[in-house]
Structure formats: C-alpha cells, structure tokens
Design a protein around this motif. Structure first.
Motif, short mmCIF file in Angstrom:
data_model
loop_
_atom_site.label_atom_id
_atom_site.label_comp_id
_atom_site.label_asym_id
_atom_site.label_seq_id
_atom_site.Cartn_x
_atom_site.Cartn_y
_atom_site.Cartn_z
N ALA A 42 35.30 29.85 32.20
CA ALA A 42 35.46 28.79 33.20
C ALA A 42 35.29 29.26 34.63
O ALA A 42 34.55 28.66 35.41
N GLY A 43 35.99 30.32 35.01
CA GLY A 43 36.03 30.71 36.42
C GLY A 43 34.99 31.74 36.81
O GLY A 43 34.45 32.47 35.98
N PHE A 44 34.72 31.81 38.12
CA PHE A 44 33.76 32.76 38.64
C PHE A 44 34.18 34.19 38.33
O PHE A 44 33.36 35.01 37.88
N TRP A 45 35.44 34.51 38.57
CA TRP A 45 35.89 35.89 38.41
C TRP A 45 35.88 36.31 36.94
O TRP A 45 35.59 37.46 36.61
N GLU A 46 36.17 35.36 36.05
CA GLU A 46 36.10 35.67 34.62
C GLU A 46 34.66 36.01 34.22
O GLU A 46 34.42 36.94 33.43
N LYS A 47 33.72 35.27 34.76
CA LYS A 47 32.31 35.54 34.47
C LYS A 47 31.90 36.90 35.03
O LYS A 47 31.18 37.68 34.38
N ALA A 48 32.33 37.19 36.25
CA ALA A 48 31.98 38.48 36.87
C ALA A 48 32.59 39.65 36.10
O ALA A 48 31.95 40.69 35.94
N LYS A 49 33.83 39.47 35.62
CA LYS A 49 34.46 40.53 34.82
C LYS A 49 33.69 40.77 33.53
O LYS A 49 33.52 41.92 33.10
N LYS A 50 33.21 39.69 32.90
CA LYS A 50 32.45 39.84 31.66
C LYS A 50 31.11 40.54 31.93
O LYS A 50 30.68 41.39 31.12
N VAL A 51 30.47 40.23 33.04
CA VAL A 51 29.22 40.91 33.39
C VAL A 51 29.48 42.40 33.59
O VAL A 51 28.72 43.26 33.13
N LYS A 52 30.58 42.73 34.28
CA LYS A 52 30.93 44.13 34.50
C LYS A 52 31.18 44.83 33.18
O LYS A 52 30.69 45.96 32.95
N GLU A 53 31.92 44.19 32.28
CA GLU A 53 32.20 44.79 30.98
C GLU A 53 30.92 44.99 30.17
O GLU A 53 30.72 46.03 29.54
N ASP A 54 30.05 43.99 30.19
CA ASP A 54 28.79 44.09 29.45
C ASP A 54 27.92 45.23 29.98
O ASP A 54 27.31 45.97 29.20
N LEU A 55 27.87 45.36 31.30
CA LEU A 55 27.07 46.43 31.89
C LEU A 55 27.63 47.79 31.52
O LEU A 55 26.88 48.70 31.13
N ASN A 56 28.94 47.96 31.62
CA ASN A 56 29.56 49.24 31.26
C ASN A 56 29.32 49.57 29.79
O ASN A 56 29.06 50.73 29.44
N THR A 57 29.41 48.56 28.94
CA THR A 57 29.17 48.79 27.50
C THR A 57 27.74 49.22 27.25
O THR A 57 27.48 50.16 26.47
N LYS A 58 26.79 48.57 27.90
CA LYS A 58 25.38 48.90 27.69
C LYS A 58 25.03 50.27 28.26
O LYS A 58 24.24 51.02 27.67
#
Length: 422
Positions: free
Chosen positions: A288-304
């Motif tokens: 829902a929120g902007f910060w939740e989306k940004a956190k998920k992008v950060k997590e995805d990048l770190n994982t990759k």
C-alpha cells in the motif's frame, strides 16, 4: 597486450562503424596551462594499458585490444566557453564521433575555457570504461594537473578472463560443459527471436538537473528514517513517474547496474573496466504505502546482489561469443522489458579544492546508446548535491515525454517524501 574483448566489452563495442561513447564533464575555476594538461594526460595514459591500445578486428571481424607504442597522446580539442551550458552541446557532439583514427588512443578531451572558468570533458568508448573508471581517470587528471611532478603507478593488463580471475576462481569441467550447452541454447534463442523492428533513427538527447545540498540532505534523512536506501526510493519514484506519463505502455521495471569491483578483488578501484552485472527490479503494487514499496525494492536488490556469482558469470560468458552479433542486433532492434536503466554512482571521491584551482561542478556521465531502448538515468553526488542525467533518443522516447517524466518524478518526491523540490 593483444586481447579479445570480453563479452561485456564486445557488446558495448557494437561494431566498427557505430559510436557508443561515454562523456564525463566537470567545471573548474582557476587557471592552468595546456602544457600542464598534456602532462597530466600523458601520465594517465602511461598508467592505464587500455589508453595505450587501439581496437583492431581480425580477419573474421573479431575485435581485439592491441597495445601499440605508436599511438598518439590523448588529444585535446580547445574551444571557447561562452555559457555555463556549453558542455551539454559538446557532450552530445562527442557521442557521435568514432574512435577510428589509426594512431588515436581510446580517449580524448575537450577543453572549453574563458578567463576564469574551464569545462573539461573526458570522452571514452563505453567498451573500456564504466562510471568508476571515469571517476578514477578524472581524479588522476586533476591530481597531476595540480601537482605536475606527481607520478602515477601503472598496472599490468590481463590477456584473458581466466588470467584475470585465476587467483580467486577455478572453473570446473561441469560448469564449462553447462556454459557450452547454454551457449548453443542462446544461439537458437537469438536465431528465432524477432528483430524486425528498426533501431531508432532519431536524435539522442539528454536532460540534466540537480537537487541542491539542502534538498539532497532532506531526501537522505527521510530515507534513513524509513530504513530504505536513497536508490530504492528513487527507483519507486522513477517507475511511478514512467507509469504516470506512459500509462499502459510503461513496463514497470528498472535495470540496476552493479559495480563489478565489489565482487572481484583483482579489479581495483582505479582499474579501467567496462562490465557491470545487472539486477532487474520492479515495484510490488500490492503493497500500500510508498515506504513499504521502497523497502521491498531494497530487499529485492540486496537479494539479487547476494545471489550474483560474478566470477562464474564472467568466465561462462566467454563461451557466448558465437551469439554476440545476434545479441547486439537484439539490443539495436527490440524495446526490451524495462522502462529505464538507472545507475547510482554515489558520492564522488573527487576533492573540491586543489592548490591551483577549485572544482565547481561535476556532471553525471552521459551516454548516447544506439539501442532501440536507450533510456538511461545516471545520478551522482558532489558537494552534497545530487546530479542527474537522463539520456534517450527522440524516436523511442520523445524529449517532451522525458521532460514530463522528470517533472513528475520531482512532483512525486515532494508528495511522497514531503520535501519541497520547487
């Protein structure tokens, strides 16, 4: 040195008749002489093997880096600096010029000057440099320009990928067999992949803008408080801006180049190198929120990034040279699945003040990609200010739409982060 271009270099080489140049410009306040500049460029050229080499194709059309003691010194073209924006026109002009002189090195400099201020524009083909290379080269030029007696330590070239990585990575026979198998699969994939579309016939352009130090600091504080990186927040902002302007034509994906040096100790911070592994990122609209989306992008990048086996990728990619022309044609004629390639160079390690001059401004590198989808945004930070370049081609993305995407991104920064960017 006589070395076949590695796979990443080969793709960025394109072919002998297609320029793919990167440009890095800075503004200096203070005086220096042409003699001093030539001395600095000479020492930088003597340090880096790739600046003492040219690209030659063999009878089969395979390009090689070939060292030569007959190459000229890095050329300097001098022009009058009339306005603060002259570097932009010169940068675009340099995109279109080939490095095809028989005795010319793979770098050149444009010096725009008036009585007190100079713009130095460094140009290299993308197949020999990335953003880290540009910062290293410019740092060295400025150091010797300020201290003409300073000496730079050279390093030896590598003659094969195996030679570069042999100390830290061994390839098993099983991995080699897998690479050979998938190279055949790749040839079949590109053989049947449609390349009916044409590459853009329009004009390459770039937009440039900057966030001042106060706004840059406010953005960093907001991101730190939320536990996200500035890069992940900007990824979300950019993808939302593309969605707003492009609508259903937006692809919802961003390509993130990663500095290869974080994985491979043999490639030093001041070593010229052009390959960057990439991660593809998207925004989870279920959040829902902007910060939740940004956190998920950060997590995805770190994982990759954590999953990248770059040593293996570099070695295995050398088995795919049989498909490289098809790969290049694919990039030239297909739109890809992403909206933009977004590169963050971070804080530039170039001093502001020297004994004889001051660096007033550094502009994020620009590049005139010949790809059908050339959309590229580069951000860097100097003097506490974030500096952006947005490069594209008006046949693929009209400049009016690029301006709208930029403006929408700034609007979203204000809305989502509650920071004024007016």
């Amino acid at each position: 040195m006589r070395r076949r271009l590695i796979m990443g270099e080969r793709i960025m080489y394109v072919d002998a008749s297609t320029p793919l140049n990167c440009v890095f410009a800075i503004t200096i306040r203070g005086s220096f002489t042409l003699e001093r500049l030539r001395n600095a460029l000479h020492k930088v050229q003597q340090k880096h093997p790739l600046l003492r080499a040219s690209i030659k194709e063999d009878a089969a059309g395979v390009p090689y880096f070939v060292s030569s003691n007959k190459l000229s010194e890095i050329p300097v073209r001098i022009g009058e600096r009339v306005s603060d924006d002259d570097w932009k026109a010169q940068s675009k002009a340099e995109w279109r010029k080939l490095f095809d002189g028989k005795s010319a090195p793979l770098a050149r400099v444009v010096w725009l000057k008036d009585a007190e201020v100079s713009d130095l524009i460094l140009v290299c083909p993308h197949c020999i440099c990335d953003g880290t290379t540009f910062v290293a080269l410019m740092s060295e030029i400025l150091e010797v320009l300020d201290e003409p007696e300073k000496e730079l330590s050279s390093y030896l070239p590598f003659n094969s990928m195996e030679g570069l990585l042999s100390q830290s990575f061994k390839v098993s026979k099983g991995k080699v067999l897998n690479a050979k198998f998938f190279s055949v699969v790749a040839r079949l994939f590109f053989l049947f992949k449609s390349t009916k579309s044409k590459k853009p016939e329009g004009q390459n352009y770039f937009l440039h803008w900057r966030l001042d130090a106060e706004k840059t600091a406010a953005l960093a504080i907001e991101c730190k408080t939320a536990g996200v990186s500035v890069y992940s927040a900007l990824c979300v902002i950019l993808l939302k801006a593309f969605q707003s302007v492009k609508g259903s034509k937006a692809r919802g994906k961003v390509i993130c180049p990663v500095d290869v040096r974080r994985f491979i100790s043999e490639i030093k911070g001041d070593t010229m190198f052009a390959f960057a592994p990439i991660a593809e990122l998207s925004v989870d609209d279920k959040l829902a929120g902007f910060w939740e989306k940004a956190k998920k992008v950060k997590e995805d990048l770190n994982t990759k990034i954590a999953a990248m086996n770059v040593h293996e990728l570099l070695i295995m990619s050398e088995y795919f040279h049989g498909s490289v022309k098809k790969m290049v044609k694919y990039l030239l004629t297909t739109e890809g699945s992403h909206d933009v390639t977004f590169s963050n160079m971070g804080r530039l390690g170039i001093p502001e003040n020297y004994d004889s001059f001051e660096v007033e401004a550094i502009y994020s590198p620009s590049v005139g990609f010949p790809w059908r989808n050339p959309n590229t945004i580069v951000v860097s930070t100097f003097k506490g200010e974030m500096d952006f370049t947005f490069c594209s081609n008006d046949a693929f993305l009209p400049e009016s739409e690029a301006i709208a995407i930029k403006n929408k991104a700034l609007e979203l920064l204000q809305q989502e982060l509650m920071v004024s960017y007016a």
